[in-house]
Design an enzyme around this catalytic site. Structure first.
Site, short mmCIF file in Angstrom:
data_model
loop_
_atom_site.label_atom_id
_atom_site.label_comp_id
_atom_site.label_asym_id
_atom_site.label_seq_id
_atom_site.Cartn_x
_atom_site.Cartn_y
_atom_site.Cartn_z
CD GLN A 195 -2.74 -1.08 2.55
OE1 GLN A 195 -2.70 -2.08 3.24
NE2 GLN A 195 -3.44 -0.01 2.92
CG PHE A 226 -8.33 -5.52 4.13
CD1 PHE A 226 -9.38 -4.97 3.40
CD2 PHE A 226 -7.94 -6.82 3.85
CE1 PHE A 226 -10.03 -5.71 2.42
CE2 PHE A 226 -8.58 -7.57 2.87
CZ PHE A 226 -9.62 -7.02 2.15
CD GLU A 230 -0.43 2.67 6.45
OE1 GLU A 230 -1.54 2.24 6.79
OE2 GLU A 230 -0.02 3.80 6.76
NE ARG A 308 -7.02 7.84 11.60
CZ ARG A 308 -7.75 8.78 10.98
NH1 ARG A 308 -9.05 8.86 11.21
NH2 ARG A 308 -7.19 9.61 10.14
NE ARG A 340 -12.55 -1.23 5.21
CZ ARG A 340 -13.11 -1.97 4.27
NH1 ARG A 340 -13.05 -3.27 4.34
NH2 ARG A 340 -13.73 -1.42 3.25
CB THR A 440 -3.49 12.07 12.85
OG1 THR A 440 -2.64 10.94 13.00
CG2 THR A 440 -4.94 11.63 12.86
CB ALA A 509 -5.62 7.88 6.43
CD GLU A 720 -9.10 4.10 7.65
OE1 GLU A 720 -9.07 5.26 7.19
OE2 GLU A 720 -8.31 3.70 8.50
#
Lengths: 768, 480
Positions: A195, A226, A230, A308, A340, A440, A509, A720
């Site tokens: 990702q 998902f 990442e 988050r 996610r 964020t 995100a 998400e």
């Protein structure tokens, strides 16, 4: 905009033509790679002997940490994660050695012959132990507003509690895979299932000790991500790159399912403590929460995820006096990672449970307590970190879903059913979601694109986002088609490639279409400006009597025309040829950064989100109190996606996200033994939802006529937020269990609500 | 000697001579075989244990009337010789070349139109399950659609769009380009079937026998008592795909037609051991509802299409789904060898954890289930983490015979509570002769709890198993 367009790979998917990395054939020299991983949660490595293994027929290389030409590091933010273990292993599944061989059989034989001497050390395998040993991975995070102590003391009622929420295995259908192909000199290309191709490029360049301009990373598509690809996709890419660099052959690593489940990080499990003060109407006066995350053995993205979680501790509710503490704890388990929702679900779970308990305490309907505490429109509309909740859709959605789901009528029917049935109980719940959209970490909110127009009138769109099934490329294609005014079949979206668009942010995100869509639009705006100038000159020649202004040039239906004189037109294909002859560049980059967002981590204040996404759901379940089995009878969902870019794709994201959430809150259970071995390491014991686990009656509605100001074509992110709508299922189960004790005693509950949790909770209530 | 595996793929007969094709061995799975060809990489491996369906293929075989029957299978669990004499259909075979573009099969076209694919990795398997559904059902109910898709995990879509595709596609009684070519396929399959000689496939370190008659099978069994017996191989294949075990000798009895007979006698139903679980399920729908209920949550259609009732009984697993029921029914097995047949009670047949009384020259020939009278109730229950496509944590199959209101005979057989399927004998004793009342059942539940000392494992803690076992007795009471 053409809203009815199918996934751009749909035909390839259904015919089996779509190529995933494991399907790629490079040449006959391609080798297969395997990762030899630790069987101990914490141990010293005393000796590694692979001399016998290396003699195995077909084996080309066995590498350990000493063979890494660059840095032995693959942590994405904090550099605390070894690529290959050196003298210590800190979790079961940690890579210790790599093998490259001509066949799977040779890999297996060689693996058996590698001898690793371990000296086991004490391991920390749960959050409680980590807390007892004060094993923090980083300083805690805090967000505070008002005076939570005083407000709590003055509150007429206080409820305290703890909540455990479980981890979750991503279970992407395509396990972690990478193919590394060495080229001339130090150059290398990685075909990754990632990702975050730019991060993959960074990690590969670091471990190989080469510059980033020598590493090209390409991502055509992932078989699901998902969040699990990442950072975790970087690892397998780095390992394949090391083997390819050493052997000078293409090397592919495709993790076996069980190995993938054992080795890779998962959703963080959380252990949270809370205290909530409220008045007789259920209005929240004070809220204190401590969110404790199991980070695993290294930092990975744990602090961003924790951030988050703290930023979603409020969910949809105004909390006048609040203190949110977030702590991430280091344990001897695989480093937990993005999934996610990225901490959102863990933060939201606690406040939702607290509100549910307020309702039980006050003997009111939980939906009403939720309504009472929703963020308001004019006042009571700022989050604990000071961001104003704008374009609040909560009340609109609440009214709609209460009516469409016949919530109160069904509540009565359920009460009757529960009175009449001893062993079967039903429950219903309504839960809202408010989810902040933007990374964020503010600087990540940037995206790039490269749009090429070829002189036959076809267009190739490159952008920094990756396709993992969410339909991002399809949406980019639609945006390009709408902005250029040409038909979608003239446009292709290319595989994501670091040599086309550099320094990109991860596709995460939920931001993919927001930021990349804007970057694509920016590139197209530049190209349109250039083409418009050519068109003005051309129209002056063709229609000398009409004065054409550049700003009046319109791109539509494969033509370019003058808004003032619509009959003055030229086809897109022709104008492109003319532009080429006139030496005008038909290629442009595009760029976008989200405006006006920032977050001060030290103070816990800021405007971290560009906007909020809203959703609401009502679910009804039935449980069998003799077996713990639950059945999801009906779910109603309303989701706000702004002006949808593609209703079919958005619906797919909502349904799929919700069902993934249902798995998290019900059947998906991670279980380890006392040594830190994952017991649920295959689909045999780790149970994600099947077709039979979706609601028997499933109604999904997109909120209409709610354009989102300031985003690409007034749309909203959708990746998400729907995941967290599954809380309605969890609370419906809780409601059903609570009926076992006639709602007089509150069930002790945790997440997931497995059959075991449901049965044991019911039994306890029966005894009381 | 017959040493060549033959099947139909891509409209022609493929022949595999393992002696010549060194990269393959007889126990190479159909999945790995297909994926070794660039033109057949549509089929995907998602788990290599039959739990995700990404590798789903369709096999067409001749029935007794020489008609083609289409079945979905998990190709990760199927050894190459098992498709000998059959047509192998892959996702690449579904669309046909058109003048400009490919013409998609209806199930493919509808999956595109309903947005039934997202990441696409599970899609080829889903397509094949939908194709199987398409060939076997017209306007299928939601229940049939769900059953056809239970064995296919999708992590992206939430399945709703796939159900919609199934509803819209399966409306033309299975007509497609395969229907047009059936004659040619039948001809090819009959051609292959002409050679009735047992397949004997030898490689450097593996010997695989596939006889086509019971007589031949028993001879091979006698001469090779060390050969692992397989039929559907859904259990044995895992030892290779997951544990990398090597099988030196295999006796594959899936080609023995004599083992696939079913008949109803005056006082019993007789199932050939080689009948697939799916066929048993269909036979039992009207006649043996408790068995039907259990088989409805047995694995997935892909598994049931190939797993056999003989295999489920013969594997003697403590969590085998049929065993508690066979106990409750008081079933008998007919074992056969060159020396003749013998009949044994199922309870005597199961000797221990995965151990049976099967002699090393014997095969299971028949499973005999006695008929019951109207005063006898039999019911079954399966508790698993997930309702479908899961292994039972605890299962129970119970038989009750009442005289007036009193228990005259009761069998309480449990799976998942001990190393073998086990009866709650003390509870049975307690209840026998007593009134079948809620109060007595509640008392009996406490005895059930004392009778077993179950394990804690990945599926549940021991405490859960104990409570669940007790509660199943109450379920039996309230559902009768």
């Amino acid at each position: 905009m053409n809203n009815i367009i199918h996934h751009d790979s749909a035909t390839k998917h259904v015919t089996g033509e779509s190529v995933y990395i494991n399907d790629m054939l490079v040449n006959n020299n391609m080798l297969l790679g395997k990762v030899v991983f630790s069987k101990h949660a914490h141990a010293k490595i005393k000796k590694i002997d692979f001399s016998e293994a290396l003699k195995t027929k077909g084996v080309h290389a066995i590498l350990t940490s000493v063979d890494i030409p660059g840095k032995n590091q693959m942590g994405p933010i904090v550099h605390d994660e070894f690529c290959l273990a050196t003298d210590e292993v800190t979790f079961i599944g940690q890579a210790v050695a790599l093998i490259a061989a001509e066949s799977k059989e040779a890999l297996l034989i060689a693996e058996q012959l590698i001898k690793i001497d371990y000296e086991p050390l004490e391991a920390i395998l749960d959050i409680e132990t980590a807390i007892a040993k004060n094993n923090l991975i980083a300083p805690p995070r805090k967000i505070e507003r008002g005076d939570p102590e005083t407000a709590m003391n003055k509150a007429p009622h206080i409820i305290k509690g703890e909540l455990k929420t479980g981890g979750q295995e991503h279970w992407y259908l395509e396990t972690q895979t990478a193919l590394a192909v060495p080229r001339e000199g130090k150059d290398i290309i990685i075909y990754a299932s990632s990702q975050n191709p730019s991060e993959t490029q960074a990690i590969v360049s670091e471990v190989l000790g080469v510059a980033k301009n020598e590493v090209e990373v390409e991502v055509k598509r992932m078989g699901g991500g998902f969040g699990g690809k990442e950072t975790q996709g970087n690892h397998v890419a780095a390992w394949a790159a090391l083997l390819a660099n050493f052997t000078r052959c293409p090397v592919k690593i495709h993790l076996f399912r069980d190995d993938d489940q054992i080795m890779t990080g998962k959703r963080h499990r959380y252990f949270s403590k809370y205290e909530i003060g409220f008045d007789d109407n259920g209005k929240i006066l004070a809220y204190k929460v401590e969110l404790n995350a199991d980070a695993g053995s290294s930092t990975d993205l744990s602090m961003s995820i924790l951030e988050r979680a703290t930023l979603h501790a409020d969910n949809a509710y105004f909390l006048p006096n609040v203190r949110i503490i977030g702590k991430a704890w280091k344990t001897n388990l695989p480093s937990n990672t993005a999934y996610r929702g990225f901490g959102g679900p863990q933060g939201i779970a606690v406040i939702e449970n607290a509100i549910d308990r307020i309702a039980i305490f006050l003997k009111k309907d939980p939906a009403e307590i939720r309504y009472t505490n929703f963020y308001q429109h004019e006042k009571n509309n700022t989050t604990p970190y000071g961001e104003t909740v704008e374009n609040n859709r909560l009340f609109l959605m609440y009214d709609k879903i209460i009516e469409s789901s016949e919530y109160f009528k069904r509540r009565k029917e359920i009460e009757k059913f529960n009175d009449e049935n001893e062993f079967y109980k039903k429950g219903i719940a309504l839960t809202p979601v408010k989810f902040g959209i933007s990374f964020t970490t503010s600087f990540l909110n940037q995206a790039g694109a490269l749009v090429n127009i070829y002189n036959d009138g076809t267009v190739l769109v490159n952008h920094g986002g990756t396709e993992m099934g969410q339909g991002l490329h399809t949406k980019m294609l639609q945006i390009a088609s709408a902005e250029l005014g040409i038909s979608p079949d003239k446009i292709k979206v290319n595989a994501t490639n670091t040599s086309k668009v550099p320094n990109t942010s991860p596709t995460a995100a939920s931001s993919g279409s927001d930021i990349n869509g804007m970057a694509v639009k920016n590139a197209i705006d530049i190209l349109k400006s250039r083409i418009s100038e050519v068109a003005v000159a051309e129209f002056e020649k063709l229609y000398p009597s009409d004065k054409t202004l550049k700003e009046n040039i319109v791109f539509e239906n494969d033509f370019i025309f003058d808004k003032q004189n619509p009959s003055n037109k030229i086809s897109f294909e022709d104008i492109v040829k003319i532009a080429h002859f006139k030496q005008v560049s038909l290629s442009s980059t595009g760029f976008y950064k989200t405006p006006g967002i920032y977050f001060d981590r030290e103070k816990g204040v800021g405007v971290p989100f560009f906007y909020f996404s809203f959703g609401m759901s009502v679910s009804e379940v039935m449980i069998d109190t003799l077996t713990g089995r639950h059945t999801l009878l009906r779910t109603d969902i309303i989701q706000d996606v702004g002006d949808s870019l593609n209703e079919d794709i958005d619906r797919g994201q909502i349904e799929g996200g919700f069902i993934q959430g249902v798995g998290w809150v019900t059947t998906e259970e991670l279980k380890w033994d006392k040594k830190g071995n994952l017991l649920t390491h295959s689909p045999d014991t780790y149970k994600i939802p099947t077709v039979n686990d979706i609601p028997k009656d499933f109604r999904v509605e997109l909120l209409k006529n709610v354009p989102n100001p300031g985003t690409i074509r007034k749309s909203k992110a959708v990746g998400e937020p729907p995941f967290m709508l599954a809380f309605s299922v969890w609370f419906a189960i809780k409601d059903a269990i609570s009926a076992v004790g006639n709602h007089k005693i509150e069930p002790e509950f945790s997440l997931p609500a497995t059959y075991e949790v449901i049965l044991l909770c019911s039994e306890k209530l029966k005894k009381k | 000697m017959n040493n060549i595996v033959r099947f139909v793929l891509d409209n022609k007969i493929v022949e595999i001579d393992f002696f010549k094709k060194q990269e393959l061995k007889p126990t190479t799975t159909v999945l790995n075989y297909l994926r070794s060809y660039p033109e057949h990489k549509g089929v995907k491996e998602g788990c290599a244990e039959g739990d995700c369906g990404a590798c789903t293929i369709v096999v067409a075989e001749l029935d007794k009337n020489e008609k083609l029957v289409y079945k979905t299978l998990d190709s990760c669990l199927v050894f190459l010789p098992m498709i000998h004499g059959k047509q192998l259909i892959t996702v690449e075979n579904l669309a046909i070349e058109g003048t400009k573009e490919k013409i998609l099969h209806p199930v493919q076209q509808l999956m595109v139109e309903t947005n039934g694919s997202q990441c696409g990795y599970c899609t080829p398997g889903i397509i094949m399950s939908l194709f199987g559904l398409y060939k076997n059902h017209n306007n299928p109910s939601r229940e049939i659609i769900e059953d056809a898709l239970t064995g296919n995990l999708c992590r992206c879509t939430g399945y709703q769009s796939i159900i919609e595709a199934a509803q819209k596609a399966c409306t033309v009684k299975g007509k497609d380009h395969f229907s047009e070519k059936e004659k040619d396929v039948v001809k090819m399959l009959k051609n292959i079937a002409e050679n009735k000689e047992s397949l004997v496939l030898s490689t450097e370190n593996q010997k695989y026998f596939k006889p086509f008659s019971l007589e031949e099978a028993l001879i091979i069994r006698l001469e090779n008592p060390d050969a692992i017996i397989i039929n559907g191989s859904t259990d044995v294949a895992l030892r290779q795909t997951k544990k990398n075990e090597h099988f030196a000798k295999i006796l594959d009895i899936s080609g023995v037609e004599e083992l696939k007979t079913f008949y109803e006698d005056k006082d019993c139903y007789v199932f050939g051991s080689g009948i697939s679980i799916e066929q048993v399920k269909n036979f039992s729908k009207e006649t043996l509802p408790a068995l039907y209920k259990m088989l409805s949550v047995f694995g997935s259609l892909q598994i049931r299409n190939i797993a056999t009732i003989g295999g489920n009984a013969g594997s003697a697993s403590p969590i085998g789904d049929t065993l508690p029921l066979l106990f409750a029914y008081g079933a008998k097995l007919k074992l056969t060898s060159g020396a003749g047949d013998r009949v044994i009670e199922i309870e005597d047949f199961i000797k221990g954890y995965r151990q049976t009384d099967l002699g090393n020259d014997e095969l299971i020939k028949e499973i005999i289930i006695p008929k019951t009278d109207n005063s006898t109730k039999i019911n079954s229950f399966k508790i698993s983490k997930r309702k479908d496509l899961d292994i039972s944590t605890v299962s129970g199959a119970f038989k009750l015979k009442l005289e007036q209101e009193n228990v005259s005979e009761i069998i309480l057989a449990y799976g998942g509570m001990a190393a073998t399927t086990k009866r709650a004998v003390n509870t049975e004793k307690f209840l026998t002769g007593k009134k079948w009342s809620k109060k007595n059942v509640e008392e009996a539940m406490n005895i059930v709890a004392e009778e077993f000392t179950p394990l804690s494992d990945a599926r549940s803690e021991a405490e859960f198993r104990t409570i669940a076992a007790k509660n199943l007795l109450m379920k039996f009471y309230i559902e009768n």
